[in-house]
Design an enzyme around this catalytic site. Structure first.
Site, PDB file in Angstrom:
ATOM      1  CD  GLU A 256      -2.566  -1.196   2.698  1.00 58.51           C
ATOM      2  OE1 GLU A 256      -3.598  -2.040   2.833  1.00 58.51           O
ATOM      3  OE2 GLU A 256      -1.962  -0.517   3.542  1.00 58.51           O
ATOM      4  CB  CYS A 257       0.667   4.385   0.116  1.00 56.09           C
ATOM      5  SG  CYS A 257       0.716   6.006   0.016  1.00 56.09           S
ATOM      6  N   GLY A 258       3.282   3.844   0.069  1.00 53.06           N
ATOM      7  CA  GLY A 258       4.759   3.700   0.167  1.00 53.06           C
ATOM      8  C   GLY A 258       5.177   2.406  -0.119  1.00 53.06           C
TER       9      GLY A 258
ATOM     10  CG  MET B 250       2.596   0.648  -5.838  1.00 48.75           C
ATOM     11  SD  MET B 250       1.323   1.908  -6.259  1.00 48.75           S
ATOM     12  CE  MET B 250       2.051   3.407  -5.988  1.00 48.75           C
TER      13      MET B 250
ATOM     14  N   GLY C 185      -1.462  -0.691  -4.549  1.00 53.24           N
ATOM     15  CA  GLY C 185      -1.630   0.296  -5.056  1.00 53.24           C
ATOM     16  C   GLY C 185      -1.716   1.643  -3.799  1.00 53.24           C
TER      17      GLY C 185
END
Length: 441
Positions: free
Chosen positions: A324-326, A328, A418
């Site tokens: 997730e986020c970082g 990804m 994502g």
């Protein structure tokens, strides 16, 4: 007897978090059993709560969670405690659509008395109509008192107390205007820097709360004779085999929802590893890379070649991994810092993440993935660099108001990645997650 209170405010920037941390530490110092909560999808405030109170802070969110799940969480975590302190989000009535998803909605649903934090900077008796409006705007919300922040002097507070009397809201005290009780800001929420002396800060604010706020009266006003709700009997799922999960946890990756991790524990063993310091992934069935601050540790992450290679081998070999986020960003070919300097990363997703020309993206997200609706929240300043053949998203994303947006969800073999911080601990909406974990897709 228990005390239940929700700390709300007229607007963001009023000092909810500072007062919450000081109150949590003051209550802990009184040897009370304190349970903190946070309205909304924030994962930074909850970490500060835990440090101040000594117990995990739990998110309460009516967008990502079903009503029954919110009720269950609140009942389960308040059982056996002396005081439950819930920090609101934004202004008391600010939600993703009017009042929907607001702190006031949580207060009404759980019947929690509200204590307002009011920014008193550059105002005095004019807070009277503000207090009157918040008290009477919605009768299902019980505003029992007010604490003022940024108060210049005792004389200043005397005007504020008069305003409370005339508005019918009890004045519970104040925090004086002092530069040493301000939390340093990062570009993404409140700072979690290791050089920020949190313990000293929490003790300093707690001392001010004890001195200037009538804690005994606050607890008296918010005391109930029995638990607000009774915990539900939890239904346990039946799994073919227990799962062993590895969770990335260090200074670069630490944005998690407490209940998500608890859910992983319910499925089997959970171990932790550091992409900064460890040389390889542990032997597991599932890897979780949460968000965090990878952009602050680019050189160290990029220099740890053995870990990067271990993650790449695991993903290419069909290992199940959610990023997730970082997280990804870490799976990308590279991350560029704000000056455009590139740092090679795991190379699982052939794209570049960059901190150049930073621009905030935030909001609730619903991802339509196969036949499921994944709920979560997006909050970041990085972006994916433009490329000729961008990776296709395997989901269609929508905002809280149902407007389609371009937030991606990528699938590579058994990797899901994502920008959305997903919530999967609610039994009413996590079938997608268990299907993914057990390969039932």
């Amino acid at each position: 007897m228990q005390s239940h209170l929700l700390i709300g405010a007229a607007s963001s920037g009023s000092g909810k978090t500072t007062f919450t941390l000081g109150l949590l530490r003051a209550l802990k110092n009184r040897s009370l059993r304190v349970q903190p909560f946070k309205c909304g999808p924030d994962y930074i405030d909850t970490r500060h709560h835990r440090m101040a109170a000594g117990s995990p802070s739990i998110n309460l969110d009516r967008y990502m969670m079903s009503d029954q799940h919110v009720l269950d969480l609140y009942a389960r975590y308040t059982a056996g405690t002396d005081v439950a302190v819930t920090e609101g989000v934004m202004g008391l009535f600010d939600g993703y659509d009017g009042m929907q998803g607001s702190s006031a909605e949580i207060a009404g649903m759980l019947q929690i008395p509200v204590v307002l934090i009011v920014n008193a900077k550059s105002t005095a008796y004019s807070v009277a109509p503000l207090l009157y409006g918040f008290k009477h705007f919605n009768r299902s919300i019980k505003v029992v008192g007010a604490v003022f922040n940024f108060v210049a002097s005792e004389n200043h507070y005397s005007f504020l107390k008069q305003a409370c009397e005339d508005a019918g809201v009890e004045a519970l005290g104040y925090l004086p205007k002092r530069a040493d009780v301000e939390i340093p800001n990062r570009h993404l929420g409140l700072s979690l820097d290791e050089d920020f002396c949190f313990e000293e800060f929490a003790d300093r604010v707690a001392e001010l709360v004890e001195k200037h706020v009538n804690i005994d009266r606050l607890l008296e006003l918010t005391t109930v004779s029995e638990s607000i709700h009774s915990p539900l009997e939890r239904k346990q799922g039946v799994w073919h085999l227990p799962l062993r999960t590895a969770v990335a946890r260090d200074a670069a990756f630490n944005f998690v929802y407490e209940e998500n991790i608890r859910y992983l524990h319910s499925l089997g063993e959970v171990v932790y590893f550091s992409p900064l310091k460890d040389s390889s992934l542990p032997e597991v069935d599932f890897v979780y890379f949460p968000g965090g601050y990878p952009e602050l540790h680019l050189a160290a992450l990029s220099a740890n070649k053995p870990m990067l290679e271990s993650v790449r081998r695991y993903a290419e070999g069909g290992g199940r991994l959610l990023a997730e986020c970082g997280g990804m960003m870490y799976l990308s070919d590279e991350i560029r810092d704000k000056d455009g300097n590139a740092y090679p990363m795991a190379g699982v997703l052939h794209q570049s993440a960059t901190m150049e020309n930073m621009k905030l993206r935030l909001g609730y997200r619903t991802l339509l993935y196969k036949d499921f609706r994944l709920k979560g929240h997006e909050f970041h300043y990085s972006r994916l660099a433009e490329q000729k053949n961008p990776l296709p998203s395997c989901a269609v994303a929508y905002t809280a108001k149902g407007v389609e947006t371009d937030t991606p969800l990528y699938r590579f073999k058994n990797v899901l990645a994502g920008y959305t911080h997903l919530y999967w601990a609610d039994p009413a909406g996590n079938e997608w997650f268990t299907n993914y974990l057990y390969g039932k897709e």
